[in-house]
Design an enzyme around this catalytic site. Sequence first.
Site, short mmCIF file in Angstrom:
data_model
loop_
_atom_site.label_atom_id
_atom_site.label_comp_id
_atom_site.label_asym_id
_atom_site.label_seq_id
_atom_site.Cartn_x
_atom_site.Cartn_y
_atom_site.Cartn_z
N LYS A 103 1.82 -0.12 -9.81
CA LYS A 103 2.49 -0.92 -11.28
C LYS A 103 3.80 -1.55 -10.84
CE LYS A 103 2.34 3.78 -11.24
NZ LYS A 103 2.09 5.12 -11.74
N GLY A 132 -4.89 4.80 -15.43
CA GLY A 132 -5.64 5.35 -14.53
C GLY A 132 -7.17 4.77 -14.77
N GLU A 188 4.80 10.73 -10.24
CA GLU A 188 5.36 9.79 -9.42
C GLU A 188 6.12 10.79 -8.46
OE1 GLU A 188 4.60 6.53 -9.36
OE2 GLU A 188 3.42 7.27 -11.01
N ASP A 199 7.65 4.19 -16.11
CA ASP A 199 6.46 3.84 -15.70
C ASP A 199 5.90 3.37 -16.99
OD1 ASP A 199 4.15 4.44 -13.78
OD2 ASP A 199 3.65 5.51 -15.51
N LYS A 203 3.84 -0.49 -17.40
CA LYS A 203 2.52 -0.68 -17.93
C LYS A 203 2.38 -1.53 -19.19
CE LYS A 203 1.29 3.76 -15.54
NZ LYS A 203 1.11 5.04 -15.65
N GLY A 300 -3.89 10.92 -11.97
CA GLY A 300 -4.74 11.65 -11.03
C GLY A 300 -5.44 10.99 -10.06
#
Length: 401
Positions: A103, A132, A188, A199, A203, A300
């Site tokens: 990302k 994800g 991370e 993060d 996104k 994950g």
Amino acid sequence: MINIINIAILGFGNIGSGVADVLKRNMALVNSAVGDEIYIKYVLDKRDLSQTPYADRAVHDFETILSDDSVSIVCEMLGGTQPAYDYSMAALKAGKSVITSNKEVVARFGINLVKAASENGVYYLYEASVGGAIPIVRTMKGALIGTEINRIDGILNGTTNYILTRMHDCSLSFDDALSEARRLGYAETNPTADISGADSCRKICILAAVAWGAMVPSELVHCEGITDITTEDEEFARSCGGVLKLVATAKKVNEVISLCVTPCVVLSGNPIASASEAFNAVKIDAGDMGNIMLYGMGAGKYPTASAIISDMIYAAGMRDKHHSERGWYDLSKVAEYADIRYAWCVLAQTSSDEIASVLPKACFLSRSDDECTFICEDISLKELKEKMSEMTVKKLIRALV
Ligand code: HSE
């Protein structure tokens, strides 16, 4: 004729090794969708891979991959902006499609990479970089392409959602919850990006670009993380009938696009409130289509790896063929309902001890001396009835847990 589609994996960490595992596990399904055969020709990593099943394909020099014209897809899972950006750009210019979960690269350089892909007739695909396993990018580029998008609200970081859930539901300390998130492979390498909101910020910038084409530099976005959240904030959220979540929002009002990431009281009537642990949820105000929400594992190894594979299938050419149907066929014989394992809600006229003796995994919702209600998971109706044949069952309804 079946062709071999050679791919290269850049980065054999958590996600990269997950891609190799999922590909191996789902090879028949993937190849059938593609119509050709996917083969991992190279795995690039700084580390020594001699103890992995890919020892014979391990390389340490990206030039080997770049100069091999038989490699048509490069999966970049290196993390960080460099050399990830340079490798991706070089691969696109060499006529290879690039698929990424990175990302940081998409948010910062996506504009150049998407352009380079289009100029070179290949794909730059980044489904795995947001949400994800949730197919949010494909949904926005596909099913929602003909509708105006007014607003996007999302829980886009699994780690922070996990931490907030564990602190809230289990009274875990921040540090313990973070350690768990790291152990589970959600965080991370440097979890500052998670807990600072950076993060989520990257996104939501990516989603804004998908929704409106506008690539907002993440530095310009108001961004708060979860480190300053207090118990009083949580209590306040509860007293309002809600729950505290880290929410990223992008809105377009009168052509003005605004983005932010902040802790937010999500009221219980909002479907986003139901996303707990490492789940992500993205709610889109999609014009005439109304509100749509996508929900799934936001972090994950395998959820993220699966999103990479979905892009891989797309890049390998599925969309040009007719393989998006799984090959319909007549199935005239199905399993008996009573033989299929489901979860069940049961009210039985008997003691919980008696139930526990025949159904040790029963989870009791209420019990008295001569009656109890319980949930029993993963058991067929036939087996359940057999186990309770000596008891009076007052209610038995299939359950979703
Ligand atoms: N650290 C990220 C998260 C991983 O927790 O959501 C998935 O992008």
